[in-house]
Enzyme design. Structure first.
Site, PDB file in Angstrom:
ATOM      1  CG  ASP A 215      -0.195   0.073   2.525  1.00 55.20           C
ATOM      2  OD1 ASP A 215       1.048   0.068   2.517  1.00 55.20           O
ATOM      3  OD2 ASP A 215      -0.852   0.124   3.575  1.00 55.20           O
ATOM      4  CE1 TYR A 310       9.009   0.620   5.222  1.00 54.09           C
ATOM      5  CE2 TYR A 310       7.424   1.393   3.609  1.00 54.09           C
ATOM      6  CZ  TYR A 310       7.708   0.830   4.845  1.00 54.09           C
ATOM      7  OH  TYR A 310       6.687   0.492   5.693  1.00 54.09           O
TER       8      TYR A 310
HETATM    9  P1  NAD Z   1      -1.050  -8.429  13.680  1.00 53.15           P
HETATM   10  O1  NAD Z   1       0.029  -9.038  14.495  1.00 53.15           O
HETATM   11  O2  NAD Z   1      -2.027  -7.530  14.327  1.00 53.15           O
HETATM   12  O3  NAD Z   1      -1.891  -9.619  13.002  1.00 53.15           O
HETATM   13  C1  NAD Z   1      -1.339 -10.692  12.349  1.00 53.15           C
HETATM   14  C2  NAD Z   1      -2.160 -11.940  12.628  1.00 53.15           C
HETATM   15  O4  NAD Z   1      -1.556 -13.018  11.907  1.00 53.15           O
HETATM   16  C3  NAD Z   1      -2.168 -12.373  14.114  1.00 53.15           C
HETATM   17  O5  NAD Z   1      -3.482 -12.512  14.580  1.00 53.15           O
HETATM   18  C4  NAD Z   1      -1.433 -13.695  14.119  1.00 53.15           C
HETATM   19  O6  NAD Z   1      -1.910 -14.610  15.064  1.00 53.15           O
HETATM   20  C5  NAD Z   1      -1.674 -14.180  12.704  1.00 53.15           C
HETATM   21  N1  NAD Z   1      -0.726 -15.187  12.256  1.00 53.15           N
HETATM   22  C6  NAD Z   1       0.601 -15.221  12.441  1.00 53.15           C
HETATM   23  N2  NAD Z   1       1.126 -16.310  11.866  1.00 53.15           N
HETATM   24  C7  NAD Z   1       0.105 -16.979  11.281  1.00 53.15           C
HETATM   25  C8  NAD Z   1       0.017 -18.179  10.534  1.00 53.15           C
HETATM   26  N3  NAD Z   1       1.096 -18.899  10.255  1.00 53.15           N
HETATM   27  N4  NAD Z   1      -1.193 -18.590  10.128  1.00 53.15           N
HETATM   28  C9  NAD Z   1      -2.295 -17.860  10.403  1.00 53.15           C
HETATM   29  N5  NAD Z   1      -2.273 -16.705  11.098  1.00 53.15           N
HETATM   30  C10 NAD Z   1      -1.082 -16.275  11.532  1.00 53.15           C
HETATM   31  O7  NAD Z   1      -0.333  -7.711  12.468  1.00 53.15           O
HETATM   32  P2  NAD Z   1      -0.726  -6.424  11.624  1.00 53.15           P
HETATM   33  O8  NAD Z   1       0.074  -5.287  12.063  1.00 53.15           O
HETATM   34  O9  NAD Z   1      -2.183  -6.264  11.598  1.00 53.15           O
HETATM   35  O10 NAD Z   1      -0.169  -6.793  10.201  1.00 53.15           O
HETATM   36  C11 NAD Z   1      -0.524  -7.943   9.491  1.00 53.15           C
HETATM   37  C12 NAD Z   1       0.357  -8.091   8.277  1.00 53.15           C
HETATM   38  O11 NAD Z   1       0.024  -7.161   7.260  1.00 53.15           O
HETATM   39  C13 NAD Z   1       1.854  -7.875   8.565  1.00 53.15           C
HETATM   40  O12 NAD Z   1       2.601  -8.786   7.806  1.00 53.15           O
HETATM   41  C14 NAD Z   1       2.074  -6.469   8.061  1.00 53.15           C
HETATM   42  O13 NAD Z   1       3.427  -6.242   7.795  1.00 53.15           O
HETATM   43  C15 NAD Z   1       1.208  -6.499   6.843  1.00 53.15           C
HETATM   44  N6  NAD Z   1       0.849  -5.201   6.248  1.00 53.15           N
HETATM   45  C16 NAD Z   1       1.169  -5.024   4.958  1.00 53.15           C
HETATM   46  C17 NAD Z   1       0.840  -3.877   4.308  1.00 53.15           C
HETATM   47  C18 NAD Z   1       1.256  -3.715   2.870  1.00 53.15           C
HETATM   48  O14 NAD Z   1       1.072  -2.722   2.295  1.00 53.15           O
HETATM   49  N7  NAD Z   1       1.877  -4.692   2.241  1.00 53.15           N
HETATM   50  C19 NAD Z   1       0.150  -2.873   4.991  1.00 53.15           C
HETATM   51  C20 NAD Z   1      -0.183  -3.073   6.324  1.00 53.15           C
HETATM   52  C21 NAD Z   1       0.168  -4.266   6.948  1.00 53.15           C
HETATM   53  C1  G6P Z   2       3.256   0.775   5.072  1.00 50.66           C
HETATM   54  C2  G6P Z   2       3.858  -0.357   4.349  1.00 50.66           C
HETATM   55  C3  G6P Z   2       3.437  -1.647   4.937  1.00 50.66           C
HETATM   56  C4  G6P Z   2       3.776  -1.678   6.424  1.00 50.66           C
HETATM   57  C5  G6P Z   2       3.171  -0.501   7.113  1.00 50.66           C
HETATM   58  C6  G6P Z   2       3.723  -0.424   8.518  1.00 50.66           C
HETATM   59  O1  G6P Z   2       1.883   0.780   4.876  1.00 50.66           O
HETATM   60  O2  G6P Z   2       3.540  -0.377   2.985  1.00 50.66           O
HETATM   61  O3  G6P Z   2       4.063  -2.684   4.253  1.00 50.66           O
HETATM   62  O4  G6P Z   2       3.288  -2.858   7.007  1.00 50.66           O
HETATM   63  O5  G6P Z   2       3.516   0.680   6.468  1.00 50.66           O
HETATM   64  O6  G6P Z   2       2.955   0.421   9.248  1.00 50.66           O
HETATM   65  P1  G6P Z   2       3.005   0.436  10.835  1.00 50.66           P
HETATM   66  O7  G6P Z   2       1.950   1.405  11.158  1.00 50.66           O
HETATM   67  O8  G6P Z   2       2.670  -0.987  11.271  1.00 50.66           O
HETATM   68  O9  G6P Z   2       4.371   0.829  11.216  1.00 50.66           O
HETATM   69 MN    MN Z   3       4.291  -2.339   2.128  1.00 48.53          MN
END
Ligand code: NAD
Ligand code: G6P
Ligand code: MN
Length: 487
Positions: A215, A310
């Site tokens: 995102d 980043y």
């Molecule tokens: P979070 O810790 O609140 O939630 C993650 C959930 O995944 C937890 O409930 C955990 O129990 C579960 N989990 C962990 N391992 C697992 C497995 N093997 N099988 C099933 N469930 C499992 O984390 P969050 O901050 O809400 O973030 C979630 C993910 O989304 C992270 O990887 C974060 O980096 C990613 N993220 C990506 C973007 C992006 O743009 N790419 C943006 C925001 C968040």
């Molecule tokens: C951006 C990135 C994500 C990352 C997030 C972290 O949205 O694209 O990949 O997970 O920032 O945000 P946070 O609020 O968890 O530091």
């Molecule tokens: Mn990202």
């Protein structure tokens, strides 16, 4: 009345005189009713989708769930399921969402489970956002490198490498469940570190229906649209190349083909992205605002392109270390704010038995996930930035690298948009970073200590092989419940 008069005439087969206006009215009425029935049937027969959110206990789950409901007119849903391997954490989020769904979309079936068969059977889309090791491990990823004055960041440098070594297995496991129980489904993955996860799935599951997306470019494009007075990034057409969390815009035009780069460059040179803070409730805390401002210095290094935020971790690591409190990193901020707020809101909703005024909000920043699902479901051919195998789209760069580039997305997947050749500066940086990512995946597959030491040493955030080894040994100890054993 007109219909009735005509019907009476016909049924009784009596030559009753029917006025011309009556006939016209009757025809209009019949047309209108037929159209209405057709529309109703069309709506009833329209395909509705079944979605499973993997990482049901994520802090992002309620926002995404509400967002899906907000977009049902273009992406109709019949079933939402949550899946997580941590029952208790998921239950709090799920019970609150269940109440919200009952009050706002009772027609959508809902279930939550830790059983893979139940979760992944009969699904069209898997939206995957897991965090293997939770925030407790993110905190270690950030704090261990800081002990050695090295950048401690969730997805960049040694922290990102450590997180990658945990995520690969989790994401592959979910992909396998999907393929076993719903082989026609698509997985939309935004679990981090997306660059390493994407390289791992390319190598280990090359034919899987997985799309990796981030995102950050979306948020930055919104800011750039704002700089030039456009309402939305969708009014812009962009050229972009890079790796995930490691890329540059080289072209930005409006829909009439006018070059928007000169205006955006003026803002970048003056204040980075801080000129255009706007929009959603994501990326609003002080630490993010500093990152948007620091983009000014990142931009200064190559004023021909607009950088992803980043890049500050790779180009200004000394500054980042100086401005990070080693005792209180971003993981602490997130635990104290987002995680606490979401779980408190959920508990309150459960306690009151209603989500009215419960503080849940659709996660507007995540609309790109609906766009992506829609592009596949409805063949919209939308142009989106995806993380895909290069295959020549960046001409003078490793064909096997997972690059972040614009693609056209439709029901059969994506088509890359060629970005031409890239300049020496970006090419050099990307070659170093892609080697880090590939070495991490090598290390995970073969269980090689050596490869992981090389990966950390090669990261631009790390000053020497000696420091790399010190960090690696600490990370191995901290990750012993998650990483494959390294020899
Ligand atoms: P979070 O810790 O609140 O939630 C993650 C959930 O995944 C937890 O409930 C955990 O129990 C579960 N989990 C962990 N391992 C697992 C497995 N093997 N099988 C099933 N469930 C499992 O984390 P969050 O901050 O809400 O973030 C979630 C993910 O989304 C992270 O990887 C974060 O980096 C990613 N993220 C990506 C973007 C992006 O743009 N790419 C943006 C925001 C968040
Ligand atoms: C951006 C990135 C994500 C990352 C997030 C972290 O949205 O694209 O990949 O997970 O920032 O945000 P946070 O609020 O968890 O530091
Ligand atoms: Mn990202």
């Amino acid at each position: 009345e007109a219909c009735f008069r005509i019907m009476k005439t016909d049924f009784l087969a009596r030559p009753v005189y029917v006025q011309r206006e009556d006939r016209i009215k009757a025809h209009f009425l019949i047309c209108f009713i037929s159209l209405l029935i057709y529309r109703l049937l069309e709506k009833k027969m329209e395909k509705k989708y079944s979605v499973v959110i993997a990482g049901g206990g994520s802090t992002f789950t309620p926002g995404i769930c509400l967002l899906l409901l907000d977009h049902m007119d273009r992406f109709p849903i019949r079933k939402i399921k949550f899946y997580d391997n941590f029952a208790e954490r998921q239950e709090t989020i799920a019970k609150a969402c269940e109440i919200y769904l009952k009050e706002n979309a009772p027609e959508v079936e809902f279930a939550y489970t830790t059983d893979p068969e139940e979760a992944f059977t009969d699904v069209d889309f898997v939206m995957c956002h897991i965090r293997v090791g939770l925030y407790a491990m993110r905190e270690k990823d950030e704090k261990i490198p800081m002990k050695y004055n090295v950048v401690g960041q969730e997805t960049c440098g040694p922290g990102g490498i450590a997180y990658g070594m945990r995520s690969i297995g989790g994401v592959i496991e979910i992909l396998d469940y999907m393929e076993k129980y719903s082989p026609n489904a698509w997985m939309l993955n935004y679990s981090n570190p997306a660059a390493i996860v994407a390289e791992a799935t390319r190598r280990l599951r090359p034919d899987s229906k997985i799309l990796n997306i981030c995102d950050m470019p979306i948020d930055l494009e919104e800011k750039m649209a704002n700089m030039v007075g456009l309402k939305s990034r969708k009014e812009m057409s962009v050229g972009y190349y890079g790796l995930n969390h490691f890329g540059w815009w080289h072209k930005i035009e409006d829909k009439d083909g006018n070059d928007l780069m000169p205006e955006i460059k003026k803002h970048m040179a003056a204040n980075g992205f801080a000129d255009a803070l706007s929009g959603t409730n994501q990326h609003v805390e002080q630490s993010w605002i500093e990152t948007f401002a620091k983009a000014k210095d990142v931009y200064a290094l190559d004023p021909e392109t607009i950088p992803n935020t980043y890049l500050k971790y790779y180009l200004y690591p000394d500054y980042v270390v100086e401005h990070t409190n080693p005792e209180h990193t971003r993981a602490n901020e997130v635990m104290e704010h987002r995680e606490k707020n979401i779980f408190t809101a959920c508990r309150k909703i459960i306690e009151k038995g209603t989500a009215v005024d419960g503080g849940f909000e659709p996660d507007a920043h995540a609309e790109y996930i609906v766009d992506l699902a829609c592009a596949i479901a409805k063949n919209t051919k939308e142009k989106m930035l995806l993380i895909v195998p290069n295959e020549g789209a960046v001409e003078n760069f490793d064909r096997t690298a997972m690059v972040e580039i614009p693609c056209i997305v439709g029901s059969s997947g994506y088509e890359r948009i060629c970005q031409g050749s890239i300049p020496q500066f970006q090419k050099g940086l990307m070659e170093q970073q892609v080697s880090v990512e590939k070495l991490v995946v090598d290390a995970w597959i073969t269980g090689s200590y050596q490869k992981l030491w090389q990966a950390i040493t090669l990261s631009k955030t790390v000053p020497s092989a000696r420091v790399a080894k010190l960090i690696l040994d600490d990370l191995i100890e901290a990750n012993k419940d998650f990483w494959p054993e390294l020899k």
